[in-house]
Design a protein around this motif. Structure first.
Motif, PDB file in Angstrom:
ATOM      1  N   ALA A  66     110.005 -13.749   5.744  1.00  0.00           N
ATOM      2  CA  ALA A  66     110.420 -15.197   6.313  1.00  0.00           C
ATOM      3  C   ALA A  66     110.172 -15.454   7.842  1.00  0.00           C
ATOM      4  N   LEU A  67     110.067 -16.478   8.364  1.00  0.00           N
ATOM      5  CA  LEU A  67     109.832 -16.832   9.739  1.00  0.00           C
ATOM      6  C   LEU A  67     111.235 -17.390  10.212  1.00  0.00           C
ATOM      7  N   VAL A  68     112.083 -16.995  10.994  1.00  0.00           N
ATOM      8  CA  VAL A  68     113.098 -17.153  11.419  1.00  0.00           C
ATOM      9  C   VAL A  68     113.148 -17.923  12.756  1.00  0.00           C
ATOM     10  N   SER A  90     111.216 -14.766  14.864  1.00  0.00           N
ATOM     11  CA  SER A  90     111.113 -13.512  14.260  1.00  0.00           C
ATOM     12  C   SER A  90     110.427 -13.297  13.025  1.00  0.00           C
ATOM     13  N   LEU A  91     109.821 -12.420  12.499  1.00  0.00           N
ATOM     14  CA  LEU A  91     109.575 -12.268  11.225  1.00  0.00           C
ATOM     15  C   LEU A  91     110.590 -11.401  10.579  1.00  0.00           C
ATOM     16  N   TYR A 135     109.665  -8.162  13.775  1.00  0.00           N
ATOM     17  CA  TYR A 135     108.920  -8.737  14.878  1.00  0.00           C
ATOM     18  C   TYR A 135     109.968  -9.887  15.593  1.00  0.00           C
ATOM     19  N   SER A 136     109.947  -9.885  16.848  1.00  0.00           N
ATOM     20  CA  SER A 136     110.846 -10.765  17.549  1.00  0.00           C
ATOM     21  C   SER A 136     110.124 -11.217  18.996  1.00  0.00           C
ATOM     22  N   LYS A 171     102.570 -16.623  18.799  1.00  0.00           N
ATOM     23  CA  LYS A 171     102.862 -15.167  19.018  1.00  0.00           C
ATOM     24  C   LYS A 171     103.002 -14.480  17.612  1.00  0.00           C
ATOM     25  N   VAL A 172     103.945 -15.178  16.770  1.00  0.00           N
ATOM     26  CA  VAL A 172     104.300 -14.490  15.602  1.00  0.00           C
ATOM     27  C   VAL A 172     103.055 -14.423  14.858  1.00  0.00           C
TER      28      VAL A 172
END
Length: 396
Positions: free
Chosen positions: A16-18, A29-30, A46-47, A77-78
């Motif tokens: 999920a993409l947070v 973040s991922l 990832y953040s 960027k994500v």
């Protein structure tokens, strides 16, 4: 496809993409959320965080445009990290991107009635409509369509007693505490357009930061029933009062981190970017003496002004049993120590009627490792961490 291997583990995880959408920055973040009845901890893989472009003078339209630019940068960027394609997005909005209210629904009848799902739904729907109508004009320049983000029952009391599982219980008196939040349709559609340019998602969900931080803090600190949640954003500070484990009221005032930077920038005739750099050097006690002395003067003045406005905001909250003296604070890392020192200062007593000094706990420094896993040297972003813990609660 390129991403098939990522999900080949019997679909035991959702990626999920947070997103944390604030008034000073946007974080993204991922996160891998395990599936199942008793899922393992989520893993932040990832953040990234992008600051909104700092402006001396602010109007809502340009402020919204800056937020969407920062969001677009984060989402790109994500994507460019090439870790995988998320299926869902969870967006947490800070002020001013939403409005919220805690409302109490009361129902009394002469003969006993049974509390049912149908009755609860009817009462909640009526409050949702009232709330929507009251707030429709708040963002008039964006059009009048609003979307309800949350309509959450916080507490149910029957015949004066709190009932944890009220369905099927008979009563003549009902008190139901409801938390509602909404956002203008125009803002949400703009956010969705930015995300969907990059990712194709099954669903985009929204939460308000006040509710996310309330639920997470309540769960992390089970022995704390009365506290203040203080979220210091770029342009605003949000205050939420929790009494007896219940979110009673939330209020905002327009003095956040950028108020501090504007004071420095005007007094020392520097740009906003220079003001922030100088502030960081000053915090590290590395600023040359003359400039450091000027800086101290400006910050003392800023402290009085911020406290005065904080106090006025507190005075507008109708809390019968006094203001709690435990404060859970969320703020950007570079300025949180200044706000903690300000809240704990002697100066504060000039402005408030609280009996005790505040005990300030920074949520950024609370150990969350027992609730989360991290992949490699991923940035530990306190806002994203708090929101990820909250998402695990609402996904269950």
């Amino acid at each position: 496809t390129r991403y098939m291997n990522f999900f080949s583990n019997k679909n035991s995880e959702d990626l999920a993409l947070v997103l944390d959408i604030g008034s000073a920055s946007v974080g993204g973040s991922l996160v891998k959320f395990p599936k199942g009845k008793n899922p393992a901890k989520p893993t932040i893989v990832y953040s990234v965080r992008t600051d909104l472009i700092f402006e001396e003078d602010l109007n809502f339209e340009s402020f919204l445009a800056k937020m969407l630019l920062a969001l677009a940068d984060v989402v790109k960027k994500v994507h460019d990290a090439r870790i995988g394609a998320p299926k869902f997005a969870y967006c947490t909005l800070a002020s001013p991107w939403y409005a919220s209210q805690t409302r109490i629904i009361k129902l009394s009848k002469n003969t006993p009635f049974v509390f049912s799902h149908k009755l609860a739904d009817e009462l909640i729907e009526k409050e949702r409509k009232n709330f929507e109508n009251e707030h429709a004009g708040r963002y008039r320049e964006l059009g009048e369509n609003v979307r309800i983000l949350e309509a959450k029952t916080i507490r149910v009391s029957l015949n004066g007693y709190r009932v944890k599982d009220p369905i099927g219980v008979k009563a003549t008196d009902l008190d139901m505490t409801l938390y509602l939040s909404m956002s203008p349709e125009a803002i949400l559609v703009s956010i969705e357009e930015v995300i969907e340019k990059v990712f194709r998602l099954k669903k985009i969900s929204y939460s308000s930061f006040a509710f996310a931080s309330f639920i997470t803090t309540r769960d992390l600190f089970v022995h704390e029933d009365n506290f203040i949640l203080l979220d210091i954003g770029g342009e605003l500070t949000d205050i939420s009062i929790i009494k007896d484990g219940m979110l009673i009221e939330s209020v905002s005032f327009p003095y956040g981190k950028n108020f501090l930077l504007r004071k420095v920038s005007r007094a020392l005739k520097r740009t906003g970017g220079e003001a922030l750099s100088l502030y960081r050097i000053y915090s590290d006690l590395k600023l040359e003496k003359n400039l450091a002395d000027k800086f101290s003067e400006v910050l003392k003045e800023a402290q009085s002004e911020w406290l005065s406005n904080f106090s006025n905001a507190l005075a507008g909250i109708s809390v019968e049993l006094g203001i709690p003296d435990t404060v859970f604070l969320t703020a950007d890392k570079d300025t949180s120590s200044w706000f903690i020192a300000t809240l704990e200062s002697e100066e504060f007593h000039k402005y408030t009627t609280t009996e005790h000094q505040f005990r300030v706990i920074s949520l950024g420094s609370v150990a969350t490792s027992e609730y989360l896993n991290f992949s490699g040297s991923v940035i530990r972003d306190p806002f994203i961490m708090l929101e990820t813990i909250f998402i695990t609660r609402i996904r269950v």
